[in-house]
Design a protein around this motif. Structure first.
Motif, mmCIF file in Angstrom:
data_model
loop_
_atom_site.group_PDB
_atom_site.id
_atom_site.type_symbol
_atom_site.label_atom_id
_atom_site.label_comp_id
_atom_site.label_asym_id
_atom_site.label_seq_id
_atom_site.Cartn_x
_atom_site.Cartn_y
_atom_site.Cartn_z
ATOM 1 N N GLU A 127 0.888 -1.129 -0.023
ATOM 2 C CA GLU A 127 0.057 0.064 -0.029
ATOM 3 C C GLU A 127 0.791 1.331 -0.023
ATOM 4 O O GLU A 127 0.664 2.337 -0.702
ATOM 5 C CB GLU A 127 -0.836 0.124 1.258
ATOM 6 N N TYR A 128 1.827 1.166 0.874
ATOM 7 C CA TYR A 128 2.805 2.492 0.984
ATOM 8 C C TYR A 128 3.837 2.523 -0.046
ATOM 9 O O TYR A 128 4.120 3.889 -0.486
ATOM 10 C CB TYR A 128 3.391 2.675 2.330
ATOM 11 N N ALA A 129 4.228 1.446 -0.641
ATOM 12 C CA ALA A 129 5.126 1.653 -1.713
ATOM 13 C C ALA A 129 4.281 2.173 -2.930
ATOM 14 O O ALA A 129 4.698 2.957 -3.767
ATOM 15 C CB ALA A 129 5.532 0.208 -2.048
ATOM 16 N N ASP A 130 3.155 1.651 -3.047
ATOM 17 C CA ASP A 130 2.368 2.216 -4.252
ATOM 18 C C ASP A 130 1.788 3.767 -4.124
ATOM 19 O O ASP A 130 2.075 4.500 -4.844
ATOM 20 C CB ASP A 130 1.011 1.467 -4.420
ATOM 21 N N LYS A 131 1.829 4.114 -2.879
ATOM 22 C CA LYS A 131 1.579 5.558 -2.746
ATOM 23 C C LYS A 131 2.682 6.501 -2.928
ATOM 24 O O LYS A 131 2.411 7.374 -3.752
ATOM 25 C CB LYS A 131 1.005 5.758 -1.072
ATOM 26 N N LEU A 132 4.108 6.004 -2.746
ATOM 27 C CA LEU A 132 4.977 6.617 -3.133
ATOM 28 C C LEU A 132 5.415 6.622 -4.269
ATOM 29 O O LEU A 132 5.505 7.637 -5.201
ATOM 30 C CB LEU A 132 6.386 5.904 -2.505
ATOM 31 N N VAL A 133 5.012 5.702 -5.325
ATOM 32 C CA VAL A 133 5.087 5.606 -6.835
ATOM 33 C C VAL A 133 4.070 6.513 -7.228
ATOM 34 O O VAL A 133 4.324 7.299 -8.339
ATOM 35 C CB VAL A 133 5.011 4.174 -7.230
ATOM 36 N N ALA A 191 3.211 -3.036 -11.979
ATOM 37 C CA ALA A 191 4.241 -2.480 -11.048
ATOM 38 C C ALA A 191 5.425 -3.132 -11.443
ATOM 39 O O ALA A 191 6.614 -2.250 -11.716
ATOM 40 C CB ALA A 191 3.778 -2.475 -9.509
ATOM 41 N N ALA A 192 5.863 -4.207 -11.627
ATOM 42 C CA ALA A 192 7.182 -4.807 -11.952
ATOM 43 C C ALA A 192 7.396 -4.352 -13.525
ATOM 44 O O ALA A 192 8.560 -4.191 -13.883
ATOM 45 C CB ALA A 192 6.911 -6.280 -12.105
ATOM 46 N N LEU A 193 6.370 -4.258 -14.461
ATOM 47 C CA LEU A 193 6.964 -3.831 -15.637
ATOM 48 C C LEU A 193 7.325 -2.429 -15.716
ATOM 49 O O LEU A 193 8.396 -2.012 -16.181
ATOM 50 C CB LEU A 193 5.756 -3.783 -16.613
ATOM 51 N N GLN A 194 6.648 -1.585 -14.830
ATOM 52 C CA GLN A 194 7.320 -0.248 -14.670
ATOM 53 C C GLN A 194 8.607 -0.135 -13.950
ATOM 54 O O GLN A 194 9.455 0.680 -14.534
ATOM 55 C CB GLN A 194 6.115 0.593 -13.583
ATOM 56 N N GLY A 195 8.855 -0.998 -13.054
ATOM 57 C CA GLY A 195 10.307 -1.112 -12.318
ATOM 58 C C GLY A 195 11.319 -1.278 -13.268
ATOM 59 O O GLY A 195 12.079 -0.670 -13.290
ATOM 60 N N ALA A 196 11.009 -2.234 -14.281
ATOM 61 C CA ALA A 196 12.165 -2.542 -15.488
ATOM 62 C C ALA A 196 12.081 -1.369 -16.306
ATOM 63 O O ALA A 196 13.248 -0.989 -16.642
ATOM 64 C CB ALA A 196 11.713 -3.922 -16.297
ATOM 65 N N LYS A 197 11.056 -0.803 -16.360
ATOM 66 C CA LYS A 197 11.229 0.588 -17.440
ATOM 67 C C LYS A 197 11.846 1.521 -16.760
ATOM 68 O O LYS A 197 12.875 2.137 -17.325
ATOM 69 C CB LYS A 197 9.519 0.915 -17.927
ATOM 70 N N LEU A 198 11.485 1.801 -15.487
ATOM 71 C CA LEU A 198 12.271 2.896 -14.902
ATOM 72 C C LEU A 198 13.539 2.832 -14.468
ATOM 73 O O LEU A 198 14.694 3.613 -14.693
ATOM 74 C CB LEU A 198 11.570 3.186 -13.506
ATOM 75 N N LEU A 199 14.013 1.429 -14.282
ATOM 76 C CA LEU A 199 15.561 0.966 -14.110
ATOM 77 C C LEU A 199 16.323 1.425 -15.338
ATOM 78 O O LEU A 199 17.459 1.741 -15.610
ATOM 79 C CB LEU A 199 15.497 -0.325 -13.588
ATOM 80 N N GLN A 200 15.618 0.931 -16.599
ATOM 81 C CA GLN A 200 16.375 1.257 -17.785
ATOM 82 C C GLN A 200 16.469 2.612 -18.151
ATOM 83 O O GLN A 200 17.353 3.140 -18.970
ATOM 84 C CB GLN A 200 15.575 0.659 -18.951
ATOM 85 N N GLN A 201 15.647 3.614 -17.465
ATOM 86 C CA GLN A 201 15.680 5.033 -17.545
ATOM 87 C C GLN A 201 16.802 5.627 -16.639
ATOM 88 O O GLN A 201 17.237 6.660 -16.774
ATOM 89 C CB GLN A 201 14.396 5.643 -17.624
ATOM 90 N N LEU A 202 17.158 4.971 -15.793
ATOM 91 C CA LEU A 202 18.089 5.404 -14.586
ATOM 92 C C LEU A 202 19.417 5.850 -15.162
ATOM 93 O O LEU A 202 19.899 5.151 -15.768
ATOM 94 C CB LEU A 202 18.413 4.478 -13.591
#
Length: 278
Positions: free
Chosen positions: A79-85, A129-140
């Motif tokens: 819940e709170y991880a989602d709130k941060l994202v 969320a997992a797909l978003q994580g992979a995308k954001l990491l590639q953008q880092l």
């Protein structure tokens, strides 16, 4: 990614125009210093009640999900991880990546109830969320003071991309989105070629398609066996049973020969050659 909430907040405090008051910052520091997770959550609740629109909320949400994770309260962690994202650009890219990582770990650790009324919604959120994580990491972006080459920095991100992609594939499989799960597992394996579990799950996804993509499924399962997946003998027996069901040759030695051949050929080839048939 290595930055603590307190360091991030301190860095913000040194900016020319702090966007929060001293009482806010002091309350945040007090919560951050609390070592007992339950007591920390209470302090965070108090902070939010007093400063609901605080610019420190990204760091507060980080402390929340970390405290709940320590308590093994995985639904609250999510819940709170989602709130941060959900804060988007109000939270820096590294903080969002850490939150998604914690979310994926929490989802994996909790007892997922496939019969729950919102089970499908939970799986869709986990996959997205997992797909978003992979995308954001590639953008880092590479840190400005890094001595790594671009290629080295890209290689450093590969395990994380594999982690997120594998999680997306697992959720997609449970959603019965087999083509989507195959693509996610392919991405995981491109970034971590020795991921036996992703190869195994990709094989199951191929076989679950309608119609089944049997040869690709057999190949992925054979690759998993070659990569020494846990309970490899059971996976090998399962692969044999699937080949037998597919061919129905009526002759076990023939199946054993086919099994031996695919295990041998797949040992050195991640992709099934187009010419390979059973």
């Amino acid at each position: 990614i290595s930055s603590t909430p307190i360091r991030a907040a301190q860095a913000a405090a040194q900016s020319q125009q702090p966007a929060y008051t001293i009482p806010e910052y002091n309350a945040f520091q007090a919560a951050n210093a609390e070592k007992d997770p339950q007591a920390q959550v209470k302090q965070l609740d108090d902070f939010v009640s007093k400063f609901p629109s605080s610019s420190l909320m990204p760091y507060v949400y980080t402390l929340y999900y970390q405290a709940y994770f320590k308590q093994k309260n995985y639904p609250k962690t999510i819940e709170y991880a989602d709130k941060l994202v959900a804060l988007g650009d109000k939270a820096d890219l590294g903080a969002r990546l850490q939150a998604i990582q914690a979310r994926v770990q929490a989802f994996s650790a909790m007892q997922f109830d496939a019969k729950a009324a919102d089970a499908n919604d939970q799986l869709m959120k986990e996959r997205d969320a997992a797909l978003q994580g992979a995308k954001l990491l590639q953008q880092l972006p590479k840190p400005a003071n890094s001595t790594m080459t671009d290629a080295q920095f890209a290689d450093q991100k590969k395990p994380g991309v594999a982690f997120f992609s594998s999680a997306a594939g697992a959720a997609g499989f449970q959603l019965k989105d087999y083509p989507g799960s195959v693509e996610a597992f392919k991405t995981a394996l491109m970034n971590n070629p020795n991921d036996a579990v992703s190869s195994y799950r990709m094989g199951l996804s191929y076989l679950a398609m309608n119609p089944p993509q049997s040869l690709d499924g057999f190949w992925a399962l054979a690759r998993a066996v070659n990569m020494k997946i846990p309970d490899g003998d059971k996976v090998k027996d399962y692969l044999r049973s699937k080949i037998l069901a597919n061919e129905q040759p009526g002759c076990d030695p023939q199946v054993d020969s086919q099994l031996s051949e695919i295990l041998q050929l797949s040992a050195n080839s991640p992709e099934r050659p187009a010419s390979y048939t059973i």
